[in-house]
Design an enzyme around this catalytic site. Sequence first.
Site, PDB file in Angstrom:
ATOM      1  N   HIS A  33       0.842  -1.207   0.000  1.00 27.31           N
ATOM      2  CA  HIS A  33       0.000   0.000   0.000  1.00 27.31           C
ATOM      3  C   HIS A  33       0.877   1.256   0.000  1.00 27.31           C
ATOM      4  CE1 HIS A  33      -2.996  -2.668   2.379  1.00 27.31           C
ATOM      5  NE2 HIS A  33      -3.531  -2.490   1.183  1.00 27.31           N
TER       6      HIS A  33
ATOM      7  N   ARG B  66      -2.053  -6.275  -8.107  1.00 28.72           N
ATOM      8  CA  ARG B  66      -0.924  -7.156  -7.811  1.00 28.72           C
ATOM      9  C   ARG B  66      -0.784  -8.224  -8.883  1.00 28.72           C
ATOM     10  NH1 ARG B  66      -3.082  -7.873  -1.911  1.00 28.72           N
ATOM     11  NH2 ARG B  66      -4.872  -7.366  -3.187  1.00 28.72           N
TER      12      ARG B  66
ATOM     13  N   SER C  85      -2.788  -7.648   3.144  1.00 25.54           N
ATOM     14  CA  SER C  85      -3.082  -7.483   4.569  1.00 25.54           C
ATOM     15  C   SER C  85      -3.486  -8.818   5.181  1.00 25.54           C
ATOM     16  CB  SER C  85      -4.219  -6.468   4.767  1.00 25.54           C
ATOM     17  OG  SER C  85      -3.846  -5.217   4.273  1.00 25.54           O
TER      18      SER C  85
HETATM   19  P1  ADP Z   1      -9.650  -3.845  -0.272  1.00 33.23           P
HETATM   20  O1  ADP Z   1      -9.892  -2.392  -0.419  1.00 33.23           O
HETATM   21  O2  ADP Z   1      -9.934  -4.621  -1.519  1.00 33.23           O
HETATM   22  O3  ADP Z   1     -10.197  -4.467   0.975  1.00 33.23           O
HETATM   23  P2  ADP Z   1      -6.904  -3.459   0.586  1.00 33.23           P
HETATM   24  O4  ADP Z   1      -7.182  -2.436   1.592  1.00 33.23           O
HETATM   25  O5  ADP Z   1      -6.064  -4.623   1.042  1.00 33.23           O
HETATM   26  O6  ADP Z   1      -8.078  -4.081  -0.168  1.00 33.23           O
HETATM   27  O7  ADP Z   1      -6.153  -2.764  -0.639  1.00 33.23           O
HETATM   28  C1  ADP Z   1      -6.527  -1.530  -1.181  1.00 33.23           C
HETATM   29  C2  ADP Z   1      -5.947  -1.424  -2.569  1.00 33.23           C
HETATM   30  O8  ADP Z   1      -4.533  -1.628  -2.544  1.00 33.23           O
HETATM   31  C3  ADP Z   1      -6.479  -2.451  -3.572  1.00 33.23           C
HETATM   32  O9  ADP Z   1      -6.573  -1.820  -4.826  1.00 33.23           O
HETATM   33  C4  ADP Z   1      -5.427  -3.517  -3.602  1.00 33.23           C
HETATM   34  O10 ADP Z   1      -5.413  -4.198  -4.840  1.00 33.23           O
HETATM   35  C5  ADP Z   1      -4.178  -2.655  -3.427  1.00 33.23           C
HETATM   36  N1  ADP Z   1      -3.073  -3.421  -2.868  1.00 33.23           N
HETATM   37  C6  ADP Z   1      -3.066  -4.209  -1.768  1.00 33.23           C
HETATM   38  N2  ADP Z   1      -1.854  -4.768  -1.574  1.00 33.23           N
HETATM   39  C7  ADP Z   1      -1.067  -4.333  -2.586  1.00 33.23           C
HETATM   40  C8  ADP Z   1       0.289  -4.590  -2.989  1.00 33.23           C
HETATM   41  N3  ADP Z   1       1.049  -5.420  -2.306  1.00 33.23           N
HETATM   42  N4  ADP Z   1       0.736  -3.947  -4.093  1.00 33.23           N
HETATM   43  C9  ADP Z   1      -0.073  -3.131  -4.793  1.00 33.23           C
HETATM   44  N5  ADP Z   1      -1.349  -2.878  -4.503  1.00 33.23           N
HETATM   45  C10 ADP Z   1      -1.855  -3.470  -3.418  1.00 33.23           C
END
Ligand code: ADP
Length: 164
Positions: free
Chosen positions: A17, A90, A129
């Site tokens: 993130h 990802r 996460s």
């Molecule tokens: P969500 O909003 O789907 O519950 P997250 O809070 O985990 O998911 O992630 C928010 C955004 O960040 C999403 O677009 C997810 O694809 C992206 N994201 C999560 N981990 C990574 C990573 N390791 N590299 C790039 N983008 C990521």
Amino acid sequence: MKKAIYPGSFDPVTFGHLDVIERAAAMFDELTVSVLNNVAKSSLFSVEERVNILKEATKDLENVKVDSFSGLLIDYAASRDIHVAIRGLRAITDFEYELQTAQTNSMLSKGSLDTVFLTTSLEYAYLSSSSVKEIAYFGGDISQCVPDFVKELVYEKYKQIKGK
Ligand code: ADP
């Protein structure tokens, strides 16, 4: 002013993130990272805790703001006059869901909210996460996944949960 919003659960924020946040902040004048208060999803940290963690993790990025919202992203973005949403990709497994969400937001907002995708830096492609939480739950090392202060908070949280 070019503004964007990066919505997500951030439960907790990972280096993946933070990489997306840094890169998006360099592209826009103002980036709002916003924690979605999703009642349907159970989370390890409360919305307030996640906001505070994000504030600490992004404190050196001057044009990054941290906020939270509930309800539809398009309504929240419109209320702040933001027309670009940032999402991270990802792997191909993210693509289908993200494409559908982006198209739905575009349709619902009548084209007013566009989505910009940033592909993950390769070193963070495996990071999520959920895996951070799973590793920490079983006492594994998450130093390569999250900043040190987040690592301590995650371990502390599981200690509390397991001590109950
Ligand atoms: P969500 O909003 O789907 O519950 P997250 O809070 O985990 O998911 O992630 C928010 C955004 O960040 C999403 O677009 C997810 O694809 C992206 N994201 C999560 N981990 C990574 C990573 N390791 N590299 C790039 N983008 C990521």
